[in-house]
Design a protein around this motif. Structure first.
Motif, PDB file in Angstrom:
ATOM      1  N   ASP A  84       2.085  49.905  27.668  1.00 14.41           N
ATOM      2  CA  ASP A  84       3.063  49.338  26.734  1.00 14.41           C
ATOM      3  C   ASP A  84       4.272  50.259  26.599  1.00 14.41           C
ATOM      4  N   GLU A  85       4.033  51.556  26.505  1.00 11.85           N
ATOM      5  CA  GLU A  85       5.113  52.532  26.355  1.00 11.85           C
ATOM      6  C   GLU A  85       5.996  52.560  27.605  1.00 11.85           C
ATOM      7  N   GLN A  86       5.385  52.451  28.777  1.00  9.54           N
ATOM      8  CA  GLN A  86       6.165  52.435  30.019  1.00  9.54           C
ATOM      9  C   GLN A  86       7.046  51.190  30.094  1.00  9.54           C
ATOM     10  N   VAL A  87       6.516  50.059  29.647  1.00  9.77           N
ATOM     11  CA  VAL A  87       7.305  48.821  29.648  1.00  9.77           C
ATOM     12  C   VAL A  87       8.503  48.978  28.713  1.00  9.77           C
ATOM     13  N   LEU A  88       8.267  49.487  27.500  1.00 12.02           N
ATOM     14  CA  LEU A  88       9.362  49.676  26.555  1.00 12.02           C
ATOM     15  C   LEU A  88      10.383  50.669  27.092  1.00 12.02           C
ATOM     16  N   ASP A  89       9.906  51.767  27.698  1.00 17.16           N
ATOM     17  CA  ASP A  89      10.825  52.753  28.268  1.00 17.16           C
ATOM     18  C   ASP A  89      11.675  52.134  29.370  1.00 17.16           C
ATOM     19  N   TYR A  90      11.063  51.291  30.193  1.00 18.02           N
ATOM     20  CA  TYR A  90      11.792  50.646  31.282  1.00 18.02           C
ATOM     21  C   TYR A  90      12.887  49.723  30.731  1.00 18.02           C
ATOM     22  N   VAL A  91      12.539  48.922  29.740  1.00 15.76           N
ATOM     23  CA  VAL A  91      13.515  47.993  29.161  1.00 15.76           C
ATOM     24  C   VAL A  91      14.638  48.768  28.463  1.00 15.76           C
ATOM     25  N   VAL A  92      14.273  49.832  27.745  1.00 18.45           N
ATOM     26  CA  VAL A  92      15.285  50.649  27.068  1.00 18.45           C
ATOM     27  C   VAL A  92      16.195  51.323  28.082  1.00 18.45           C
ATOM     28  N   SER A  93      15.641  51.766  29.207  1.00 16.09           N
ATOM     29  CA  SER A  93      16.482  52.413  30.216  1.00 16.09           C
ATOM     30  C   SER A  93      17.496  51.440  30.814  1.00 16.09           C
ATOM     31  N   ARG A  94      17.161  50.167  30.850  1.00 17.23           N
ATOM     32  CA  ARG A  94      18.086  49.172  31.404  1.00 17.23           C
ATOM     33  C   ARG A  94      19.073  48.628  30.385  1.00 17.23           C
ATOM     34  N   TYR A  95      18.642  48.465  29.117  1.00 13.87           N
ATOM     35  CA  TYR A  95      19.474  47.790  28.120  1.00 13.87           C
ATOM     36  C   TYR A  95      19.907  48.687  26.953  1.00 13.87           C
ATOM     37  N   GLY A  96      19.407  49.892  26.901  1.00 18.31           N
ATOM     38  CA  GLY A  96      19.760  50.796  25.805  1.00 18.31           C
ATOM     39  C   GLY A  96      18.809  50.627  24.631  1.00 18.31           C
ATOM     40  N   GLU A  97      18.902  51.572  23.697  1.00 17.12           N
ATOM     41  CA  GLU A  97      17.977  51.573  22.567  1.00 17.12           C
ATOM     42  C   GLU A  97      18.224  50.422  21.604  1.00 17.12           C
ATOM     43  N   PHE A  98      19.383  49.802  21.687  1.00 18.21           N
ATOM     44  CA  PHE A  98      19.692  48.666  20.819  1.00 18.21           C
ATOM     45  C   PHE A  98      18.721  47.503  21.040  1.00 18.21           C
ATOM     46  N   VAL A  99      18.079  47.457  22.200  1.00 13.80           N
ATOM     47  CA  VAL A  99      17.160  46.361  22.508  1.00 13.80           C
ATOM     48  C   VAL A  99      15.888  46.432  21.672  1.00 13.80           C
ATOM     49  N   LEU A 100      15.618  47.586  21.057  1.00 16.38           N
ATOM     50  CA  LEU A 100      14.433  47.723  20.210  1.00 16.38           C
ATOM     51  C   LEU A 100      14.741  47.221  18.809  1.00 16.38           C
ATOM     52  N   LEU A 101      13.907  46.337  18.277  1.00 19.03           N
ATOM     53  CA  LEU A 101      14.107  45.862  16.910  1.00 19.03           C
ATOM     54  C   LEU A 101      13.857  46.973  15.904  1.00 19.03           C
ATOM     55  N   LYS A 102      12.942  47.878  16.195  1.00 16.89           N
ATOM     56  CA  LYS A 102      12.680  49.049  15.348  1.00 16.89           C
ATOM     57  C   LYS A 102      12.983  50.281  16.202  1.00 16.89           C
ATOM     58  N   PRO A 103      14.198  50.841  16.067  1.00 19.33           N
ATOM     59  CA  PRO A 103      14.570  51.985  16.912  1.00 19.33           C
ATOM     60  C   PRO A 103      13.632  53.168  16.720  1.00 19.33           C
ATOM     61  N   ARG A 104      13.491  53.932  17.770  1.00 20.12           N
ATOM     62  CA  ARG A 104      12.659  55.128  17.728  1.00 20.12           C
ATOM     63  C   ARG A 104      13.378  56.217  16.944  1.00 20.12           C
ATOM     64  N   PHE A 105      12.586  57.119  16.356  1.00 20.28           N
ATOM     65  CA  PHE A 105      13.185  58.234  15.630  1.00 20.28           C
ATOM     66  C   PHE A 105      13.699  59.246  16.634  1.00 20.28           C
ATOM     67  N   SER A 106      14.962  59.631  16.481  1.00 21.66           N
ATOM     68  CA  SER A 106      15.558  60.671  17.323  1.00 21.66           C
ATOM     69  C   SER A 106      16.593  61.404  16.484  1.00 21.66           C
ATOM     70  N   VAL A 107      17.065  62.520  17.017  1.00 24.63           N
ATOM     71  CA  VAL A 107      18.075  63.300  16.300  1.00 24.63           C
ATOM     72  C   VAL A 107      19.332  62.460  16.114  1.00 24.63           C
ATOM     73  N   ARG A 108      19.702  61.724  17.133  1.00 22.67           N
ATOM     74  CA  ARG A 108      20.902  60.889  17.064  1.00 22.67           C
ATOM     75  C   ARG A 108      20.777  59.843  15.954  1.00 22.67           C
ATOM     76  N   ASN A 109      19.623  59.195  15.871  1.00 20.85           N
ATOM     77  CA  ASN A 109      19.415  58.203  14.816  1.00 20.85           C
ATOM     78  C   ASN A 109      19.381  58.859  13.443  1.00 20.85           C
ATOM     79  N   ALA A 110      18.770  60.045  13.350  1.00 21.00           N
ATOM     80  CA  ALA A 110      18.724  60.753  12.067  1.00 21.00           C
ATOM     81  C   ALA A 110      20.138  61.106  11.616  1.00 21.00           C
ATOM     82  N   LEU A 111      20.976  61.548  12.550  1.00 25.50           N
ATOM     83  CA  LEU A 111      22.366  61.850  12.197  1.00 25.50           C
ATOM     84  C   LEU A 111      23.097  60.585  11.759  1.00 25.50           C
TER      85      LEU A 111
END
Length: 156
Positions: A84-111
């Motif tokens: 499941d994680e590989q599928v999500l990573d693949y889709v995110v790599s093609r479409y960006g993190e905006f494709v996730l309805l619940k974005p992952r926690f990262s420094v960029r998102n925290a900022l």
């Protein structure tokens, strides 16, 4: 009298059925995987991915062509053996993190999420600083000599 009650009940049920919008799952019959476990994983993943056309719907319920392509892509990746994680990573790599309805926690998102609070706190600090400076800048009381001179001027 019974007829009126029955008619009112039927009208109420009809009204509820007309107003209620149940989820319109957009999954076409040909898209479903024959393996129920894989299909359940695909549905779970599809519910986590945003339709790039509709933007506030998951690809699981969107009728957009791009959502259909993403549903097929998810199922192909699962059939290929991806986790499941590989599928999500693949889709995110093609479409960006905006494709996730619940974005992952990262420094960029925290900022991104903390910037308004930082701006408000900084603004509040400067307002408090300016207010304290203004209080210090208030004139002091007149000395007895100055008060006597002012009284003399006012009497003239």
């Amino acid at each position: 009298m019974k007829r009126k009650g029955l008619l009112a009940t039927l009208l109420f049920v009809l009204l509820v059925l007309m107003v209620w919008n149940g989820p319109a799952f957009a999954l076409l019959p040909g898209e479903a995987l024959p393996d129920p476990a894989l299909e359940a994983r695909a549905r779970t993943l599809s519910a986590e991915l945003r339709c790039m056309v509709c933007q506030n719907q998951s690809i699981d319920v969107s009728d957009a062509e791009l959502a259909r392509d993403l549903r097929i892509l998810v199922r192909e990746r699962l059939k290929a053996g991806d986790s499941d994680e590989q599928v999500l990573d693949y889709v995110v790599s093609r479409y960006g993190e905006f494709v996730l309805l619940k974005p992952r926690f990262s420094v960029r998102n925290a900022l991104l999420w903390s910037t308004p609070a930082v701006v408000l706190l900084t603004g509040g600090f400067f307002v408090a600083l300016m207010a304290s400076r203004r209080r210090k800048a208030l004139p002091e009381a007149l000395t007895p000599r100055e008060s006597a001179a002012l009284d003399e001027i006012l009497r003239r």
